[in-house]
Motif scaffolding. Structure first.
Motif, short mmCIF file in Angstrom:
data_model
loop_
_atom_site.label_atom_id
_atom_site.label_comp_id
_atom_site.label_asym_id
_atom_site.label_seq_id
_atom_site.Cartn_x
_atom_site.Cartn_y
_atom_site.Cartn_z
N LEU A 74 7.65 0.83 -4.10
CA LEU A 74 7.52 -0.24 -4.43
C LEU A 74 7.00 -0.62 -6.00
O LEU A 74 5.66 -0.76 -5.86
N LEU A 75 7.89 -1.73 -6.74
CA LEU A 75 7.10 -1.79 -8.23
C LEU A 75 7.07 -3.00 -7.63
O LEU A 75 7.75 -4.04 -7.11
N GLN A 76 5.77 -4.41 -8.52
CA GLN A 76 5.58 -5.46 -8.73
C GLN A 76 4.88 -5.20 -10.45
O GLN A 76 3.57 -5.04 -10.18
N LEU A 77 5.53 -5.47 -11.45
CA LEU A 77 4.64 -6.03 -12.69
C LEU A 77 5.38 -6.85 -13.47
O LEU A 77 5.57 -6.74 -14.34
N GLU A 78 6.54 -7.11 -13.06
CA GLU A 78 7.22 -8.26 -14.11
C GLU A 78 6.63 -9.67 -13.30
O GLU A 78 6.62 -9.84 -12.65
N ALA A 79 6.95 -10.81 -15.14
CA ALA A 79 5.77 -11.52 -14.25
C ALA A 79 7.25 -12.79 -14.16
O ALA A 79 8.48 -12.57 -14.58
N ALA A 80 6.48 -13.53 -13.14
CA ALA A 80 7.37 -13.72 -12.10
C ALA A 80 8.10 -15.24 -12.75
O ALA A 80 7.99 -15.74 -13.60
N ILE A 81 9.56 -15.56 -12.31
CA ILE A 81 10.46 -16.72 -13.26
C ILE A 81 9.84 -17.57 -11.41
O ILE A 81 10.05 -18.33 -10.97
N ILE A 82 8.75 -18.26 -12.26
CA ILE A 82 8.11 -20.27 -11.43
C ILE A 82 8.50 -21.20 -12.28
O ILE A 82 8.16 -20.81 -13.31
N PRO A 95 12.01 -9.90 -2.52
CA PRO A 95 11.47 -10.72 -3.57
C PRO A 95 10.46 -10.72 -3.03
O PRO A 95 9.42 -9.87 -2.28
N GLY A 96 9.31 -11.02 -3.42
CA GLY A 96 7.57 -11.17 -3.75
C GLY A 96 6.87 -11.82 -2.54
O GLY A 96 7.77 -12.37 -1.84
N HIS A 97 5.96 -11.23 -2.40
CA HIS A 97 5.41 -12.63 -0.87
C HIS A 97 5.49 -13.64 -1.65
O HIS A 97 5.20 -14.29 -3.23
N ASP A 98 5.45 -14.63 -0.58
CA ASP A 98 5.65 -15.67 -0.61
C ASP A 98 6.54 -16.35 -1.57
O ASP A 98 6.46 -17.48 -2.30
N THR A 99 7.56 -15.56 -2.10
CA THR A 99 9.00 -15.28 -2.60
C THR A 99 8.69 -15.70 -4.27
O THR A 99 9.06 -15.95 -5.46
N ILE A 100 7.49 -15.08 -4.65
CA ILE A 100 6.96 -15.42 -6.17
C ILE A 100 7.06 -14.23 -6.50
O ILE A 100 6.82 -12.83 -6.11
N GLY A 101 8.11 -13.71 -7.52
CA GLY A 101 8.11 -12.66 -8.33
C GLY A 101 9.03 -11.94 -7.94
O GLY A 101 9.40 -12.47 -7.05
N ASP A 102 9.62 -11.08 -8.47
CA ASP A 102 10.51 -9.89 -7.58
C ASP A 102 9.45 -8.77 -6.84
O ASP A 102 8.85 -7.66 -7.96
N ARG A 103 9.75 -7.73 -6.14
CA ARG A 103 9.19 -6.31 -5.96
C ARG A 103 10.82 -5.61 -5.73
O ARG A 103 11.67 -5.48 -6.02
N LEU A 104 10.20 -4.06 -6.54
CA LEU A 104 11.37 -2.79 -7.35
C LEU A 104 11.56 -2.50 -6.47
O LEU A 104 10.06 -1.46 -5.83
N ALA A 130 -0.31 -15.23 -17.19
CA ALA A 130 1.38 -14.84 -16.44
C ALA A 130 0.67 -14.36 -14.82
O ALA A 130 0.49 -13.15 -15.29
N LYS A 131 1.62 -14.55 -14.43
CA LYS A 131 1.35 -14.61 -12.69
C LYS A 131 2.49 -13.51 -12.45
O LYS A 131 3.89 -13.50 -12.94
N ILE A 132 1.85 -12.48 -12.21
CA ILE A 132 3.62 -11.40 -11.40
C ILE A 132 3.26 -11.58 -9.73
O ILE A 132 4.74 -11.78 -9.45
N GLY A 133 2.54 -11.88 -9.00
CA GLY A 133 3.11 -11.37 -7.47
C GLY A 133 1.46 -12.35 -6.86
O GLY A 133 0.47 -12.00 -7.71
N VAL A 134 1.55 -12.39 -5.57
CA VAL A 134 0.88 -13.69 -4.53
C VAL A 134 0.49 -12.50 -3.83
O VAL A 134 1.62 -11.92 -3.65
N GLY A 135 -0.82 -12.84 -2.67
CA GLY A 135 -0.63 -11.99 -1.05
C GLY A 135 -2.13 -12.02 -0.79
O GLY A 135 -3.11 -13.38 -1.36
N ARG A 136 -2.10 -11.37 0.35
CA ARG A 136 -3.50 -11.69 0.91
C ARG A 136 -4.79 -11.12 0.40
O ARG A 136 -6.22 -12.06 0.55
N ASP A 137 -4.32 -10.16 -0.24
CA ASP A 137 -5.20 -9.33 -0.67
C ASP A 137 -4.92 -8.93 -2.38
O ASP A 137 -3.41 -8.00 -2.45
N ALA A 138 -5.73 -7.23 -2.18
CA ALA A 138 -4.98 -6.60 -3.89
C ALA A 138 -3.19 -5.50 -2.92
O ALA A 138 -2.70 -4.62 -3.41
N ALA A 139 -3.19 -5.14 -1.29
CA ALA A 139 -2.50 -4.47 -0.80
C ALA A 139 -1.24 -5.01 -0.95
O ALA A 139 -0.06 -4.61 -0.90
#
Length: 258
Positions: free
Chosen positions: A20-28, A50-59, A226-235
């Motif tokens: 599971l990759l998340q490294l692209e700048a979010a389209i927001i 979709p990433g957490h809170d629909t911010i960014g994409d996961r692959l 440039a924001k990539i994604g968000v979450g509760r913590d690094a996990a």
């Protein structure tokens, strides 16, 4: 401000594994991705989710062999900024439902254990003034030291050890905010000015019904990230989460003015 981003991941995947990759700048709305391109090796399966809170994409990627990922982008930052100290906290009973998980403890942010600490250090302050004081306290009392923490380091470990890397600074900032009933979440970013250059981590706090970035390391600022994604913590926002054996070869991150 416009940022140019160049990222490369180089890993070996000896056997079939799900990644599971998340490294692209979010389209927001707060940032405009002017151009972007990602190169992946041949894979057995690929999907965007979709990433957490629909911010960014996961692959989602399933593969075996040499994982080499190249990502290049130009991003224009149009983020709302403010003097954090002047902002008001939202009373807990008036918080929007989507923010509730961000006042609760999580894997790396043991905020329930920090309530006596924040009461002693910052009990005379409220809202944004308290957040600004926490940011300053962390900056002055925690030493940035590469290699000083591990993937299991929690906020209390950082507080007691007085050293860490950017994710530890972010976890401590988030934990102190949550212990004050102020929603705070982990934000993975590309930040101009970060040394050594790498994926960067900051906190985002919810004040005056808006999310605001807070970089307790002092290395970058909201108008240069440039924001990539968000979450509760690094996990929740790791650039690479593997379900199978993955072996590191090399990686690089470069961020500079476009």
């Amino acid at each position: 401000m416009k940022l140019a981003i160049s990222t490369e991941l180089d890993y070996d995947v000896p056997e079939d594994a799900d990644l599971l990759l998340q490294l692209e700048a979010a389209i927001i709305p707060e940032q405009r991705v002017i151009s972007a391109h990602i190169d992946l090796p041949p894979v057995q399966h690929f999907a965007r989710i979709p990433g957490h809170d629909t911010i960014g994409d996961r692959l989602w990627v399933r593969m075996q062999g040499h994982l080499r990922v190249r990502y290049n982008a130009v991003v224009e930052i149009n983020r709302l900024t403010a003097d954090i100290a002047s902002l008001r906290a939202v009373p807990p009973h008036r918080l929007p439902g989507e923010t509730i998980e961000y006042i609760l403890p999580s894997r790396y942010c043991d905020s329930d254990e920090f309530q006596p600490i924040v009461a002693e250090l910052f009990g005379h302050l409220d809202g944004g003034a308290r957040i600004a004081a926490m940011q300053d306290w962390i900056y002055r009392h925690i030493t940035y030291e590469a290699g000083s923490s591990t993937s299991s380091t929690e906020a209390m470990d950082t507080y007691n050890g007085r050293r860490g890397v950017c994710r530890d600074f972010a976890h401590l900032m988030i934990t102190m905010a949550r212990a004050s009933a102020i929603p705070a979440r982990f934000c993975s970013v590309y930040g101009l000015g970060v040394e050594p250059q790498d994926f960067h981590a900051v906190a985002e706090v919810f004040l005056d019904n808006t999310w605001y970035m807070v970089d307790a390391t002092g290395m970058s600022s909201p108008d240069m990230m440039a924001k990539i994604g968000v979450g509760r913590d690094a996990a929740d926002v790791s650039f690479l989460t593997s379900f199978g054996d993955v072996q590191y070869r090399n990686q690089s991150v470069k961020v500079f003015p476009a």
